[in-house]
Scaffold this active site. Structure first.
Site, short mmCIF file in Angstrom:
data_model
loop_
_atom_site.label_atom_id
_atom_site.label_comp_id
_atom_site.label_asym_id
_atom_site.label_seq_id
_atom_site.Cartn_x
_atom_site.Cartn_y
_atom_site.Cartn_z
N GLN A 55 8.85 26.22 6.61
CA GLN A 55 7.28 26.56 7.06
C GLN A 55 7.32 26.72 8.50
OE1 GLN A 55 4.60 26.84 4.75
NE2 GLN A 55 3.30 27.53 6.36
N ASP A 87 0.84 -1.10 -0.09
CA ASP A 87 0.03 -0.10 0.00
C ASP A 87 0.79 1.39 -0.07
OD1 ASP A 87 1.13 -0.09 2.44
OD2 ASP A 87 -0.85 -0.10 3.50
N GLY A 88 2.18 1.29 -0.10
CA GLY A 88 3.17 2.28 -0.22
C GLY A 88 3.42 2.58 1.17
N LYS A 133 16.72 40.80 -1.82
CA LYS A 133 15.96 39.79 -2.67
C LYS A 133 14.41 39.97 -2.21
CE LYS A 133 15.05 35.42 -1.47
NZ LYS A 133 15.73 33.85 -1.01
N ASP A 180 24.55 30.49 0.54
CA ASP A 180 23.07 30.49 1.11
C ASP A 180 22.86 29.26 1.82
OD1 ASP A 180 20.41 31.44 1.46
OD2 ASP A 180 19.76 31.39 -0.61
C1 R5P Z 1 15.21 31.85 1.91
O1 R5P Z 1 15.23 32.71 2.89
C2 R5P Z 1 16.60 30.66 1.73
O2 R5P Z 1 17.71 31.15 2.54
C3 R5P Z 1 16.98 30.33 0.20
O3 R5P Z 1 17.28 31.54 -0.35
C4 R5P Z 1 15.73 29.69 -0.41
O4 R5P Z 1 14.86 28.97 0.38
C5 R5P Z 1 16.02 29.25 -1.77
O5 R5P Z 1 15.22 28.81 -2.35
P1 R5P Z 1 15.31 28.71 -4.10
O6 R5P Z 1 16.23 28.04 -4.30
O7 R5P Z 1 13.81 27.88 -4.29
O8 R5P Z 1 15.13 30.07 -4.49
#
Ligand code: R5P
Length: 283
Positions: free
Chosen positions: A90, A33-34, A184, A211
């Site tokens: 989230q 069933d997964g 950004k 990042d």
């Molecule tokens: C956002 O605040 C995170 O630090 C990353 O910049 C973000 O989650 C990167 O997501 P994506 O590659 O989809 O632009």
């Protein structure tokens, strides 16, 4: 014993080497069933360190099963290492009616463990969602290791203001260069990202964009393209968590990135350095 989740097998082996602890060999099965069934047949008591990046719902359930399996087999203590914590972004209800998914995940993980080791969470406050004690490992400095030793007038750049600290951590580990950041904006309906470059002169300079995560690659590829337009030298994309979902690699290549460098919190071809040493220090 180090007990690997299915998405963290290489990191777990590196961690076993680093710590000298034994490596368990779990089995990952799936019912018709997964439903998943992660078991640890060779676990024989003692302390368990479950290492599992929860990069999808199945990986999260597997982690809960591994925690439960070692308890069932008599573990005296369970530590859970989350190299990458899914749903960490989230971390609040952005719209009425939305869940705080990071909190829900943290509570679930806390039920099966005595402590948690969290590698570079998206926001430090995520640690507060856990009911178990949490230790945070900051993995960004490790990203300096795979970079060329002879970068030209290096600039370490956050693609947004919140990433400047990570850029600074890589710069400090590299031992040379300046830091800066872009502004950004993301359109949450389309997912499109626009970056506004700073006034820093980048012509002829090698730039390392840092990042916490590259997910769809929109943020990083926009930043790379902006730097290319300004005649930067080689542009490197460095991240702790190289999710690299969908067509992220293509976006980055098309934007003109020299190389993508990530750790092994998510195991990808771009995983150029391991977080095993700093995680082992905490263990
Ligand atoms: C956002 O605040 C995170 O630090 C990353 O910049 C973000 O989650 C990167 O997501 P994506 O590659 O989809 O632009």
């Amino acid at each position: 014993m180090i007990v690997p989740g299915s998405a963290s097998q290489a990191l777990s082996a590196a961690l076993a080497d680093e710590t000298g602890h034994r490596l368990a060999v779990p089995e990952f099965d799936r019912f018709p069933d997964g439903e998943t069934c992660a078991s640890v047949p060779g676990f024989d008591g003692g302390e368990a360190v479950v290492v599992a990046a929860t990069e999808g719902n199945d990986a999260l359930v597997e982690l809960l099963q591994l925690q439960d399996a070692v308890r069932e087999a008599g573990a005296s203590a369970v530590t859970t290492v989350l190299p990458y914590m899914g749903y960490a972004r989230q971390d609040r209800a952005f719209e009425p009616g939305e869940p705080v998914s990071a909190r829900a995940v943290a509570r679930a993980v806390s039920t099966g463990t005595d402590r948690v080791v969290l590698v570079t969470p998206h926001e430090p406050d995520v640690a507060e969602f856990f009911d178990a004690p949490v230790e945070v490992v900051e993995a960004a400095p490790a990203l300096a290791e795979p970079l060329p030793a002879d970068l030209t007038e290096p600039l370490f750049l956050g693609p947004d203001a919140s990433a400047e600290g990570l850029a600074g951590a890589v710069r400090d580990a590299y031992g040379d260069g300046e830091t800066d950041f872009f502004e950004k904006e993301r359109d949450y309906d389309t997912g499109d990202v626009t970056v506004t470059p700073s006034d820093a002169s980048v012509a002829g300079r090698d730039v390392v964009i840092v990042d916490d995560i590259v997910a769809t690659g929109s943020t990083m590829s926009e930043a790379v393209a902006a730097l290319r337009e300004r005649d930067a030298g080689d542009v490197y994309a460095a991240c702790v968590h190289g999710m690299l979902a969908r067509n992220a690699r293509t976006k980055l290549a098309a934007a003109g990135v020299e190389r993508v460098v990530a750790t092994d919190t998510l195991e990808r071809a771009e995983s150029a350095v391991s977080v095993a040493p700093p995680v082992a220090d905490v263990l």
